[in-house]
Design a protein around this motif. Sequence first.
Motif, mmCIF file in Angstrom:
data_model
loop_
_atom_site.group_PDB
_atom_site.id
_atom_site.type_symbol
_atom_site.label_atom_id
_atom_site.label_comp_id
_atom_site.label_asym_id
_atom_site.label_seq_id
_atom_site.Cartn_x
_atom_site.Cartn_y
_atom_site.Cartn_z
ATOM 1 N N GLU A 136 -6.902 4.548 4.639
ATOM 2 C CA GLU A 136 -6.947 4.586 6.104
ATOM 3 C C GLU A 136 -5.629 5.064 6.693
ATOM 4 O O GLU A 136 -5.616 5.897 7.594
ATOM 5 C CB GLU A 136 -7.302 3.204 6.651
ATOM 6 N N THR A 137 -4.513 4.539 6.202
ATOM 7 C CA THR A 137 -3.219 4.924 6.779
ATOM 8 C C THR A 137 -2.880 6.380 6.477
ATOM 9 O O THR A 137 -2.293 7.058 7.321
ATOM 10 C CB THR A 137 -2.084 4.010 6.281
ATOM 11 N N ARG A 160 -4.814 8.574 8.971
ATOM 12 C CA ARG A 160 -4.185 8.536 10.300
ATOM 13 C C ARG A 160 -2.904 9.365 10.321
ATOM 14 O O ARG A 160 -2.648 10.108 11.264
ATOM 15 C CB ARG A 160 -3.897 7.089 10.707
ATOM 16 N N GLU A 161 -2.094 9.227 9.272
ATOM 17 C CA GLU A 161 -0.837 9.977 9.201
ATOM 18 C C GLU A 161 -1.109 11.478 9.144
ATOM 19 O O GLU A 161 -0.447 12.265 9.826
ATOM 20 C CB GLU A 161 -0.029 9.530 7.984
ATOM 21 N N ASN A 211 -3.606 -3.938 3.848
ATOM 22 C CA ASN A 211 -3.225 -2.566 4.203
ATOM 23 C C ASN A 211 -3.911 -1.612 3.242
ATOM 24 O O ASN A 211 -3.892 -1.830 2.034
ATOM 25 C CB ASN A 211 -1.714 -2.403 4.144
ATOM 26 N N SER A 256 0.848 -1.185 0.000
ATOM 27 C CA SER A 256 0.000 0.000 0.000
ATOM 28 C C SER A 256 0.889 1.242 0.000
ATOM 29 O O SER A 256 1.808 1.352 0.796
ATOM 30 C CB SER A 256 -0.878 -0.045 1.252
ATOM 31 N N LEU A 297 -4.302 2.271 1.973
ATOM 32 C CA LEU A 297 -3.710 3.608 1.937
ATOM 33 C C LEU A 297 -4.701 4.684 2.365
ATOM 34 O O LEU A 297 -4.313 5.656 3.021
ATOM 35 C CB LEU A 297 -3.178 3.910 0.530
#
Length: 187
Positions: free
Chosen positions: A174-175, A178-179, A170, A19, A172
Amino acid sequence: MNQNINAPLDENVAKELRSGDYVYITGTIYTARDAAHKRMAEALKEGKELPLSLENNIIYYMGPSPARDGRIIGSAGPTTASRMDKYAPDLLDLGLKGMIGKGRRSKEVIDAIVRNQAVYFAAVGGAGAILSKCIKESKVIAYDDLGTEAIRELKVENFPAIVVIDSQGNNLYETAIREYCRENRSV
């Protein structure tokens, strides 16, 4: 990471993609949108063969605009992938290895991606004219009566995409959220 990959998508390559990776796809991919997916689902329900082998192939959720004179294809931007979510798990279970679209996917699709060690790519929406320049050949192979929603076989060269959901699930979308939130808390 930037990677050059080939289509059909090798199973080992699909497992190695992560991802967030940027990829450039070269080879043969297929287009199919809502109407073509519905027709394929009906064919499967009736025990008929699909008009293409799904094994290790990539389906691009796209219906091109008419080609201008001297062009192989018109604008070729991605369609919202969630419209194919009710069909995607069955196609993934039949060997589909990759999908290209835009937007989020359902939990059922993500589960099928992980179960089948597949991958979901995003192409940039609004960049259809630029993406069309990566398409070197286009021919309708099934459901010609559907017009722009017919299934096409495309030969692509360095077609740019981003791995959104990898074979491990995984995501992207969502991550990245969060980032972004983590970085902007300190502002």
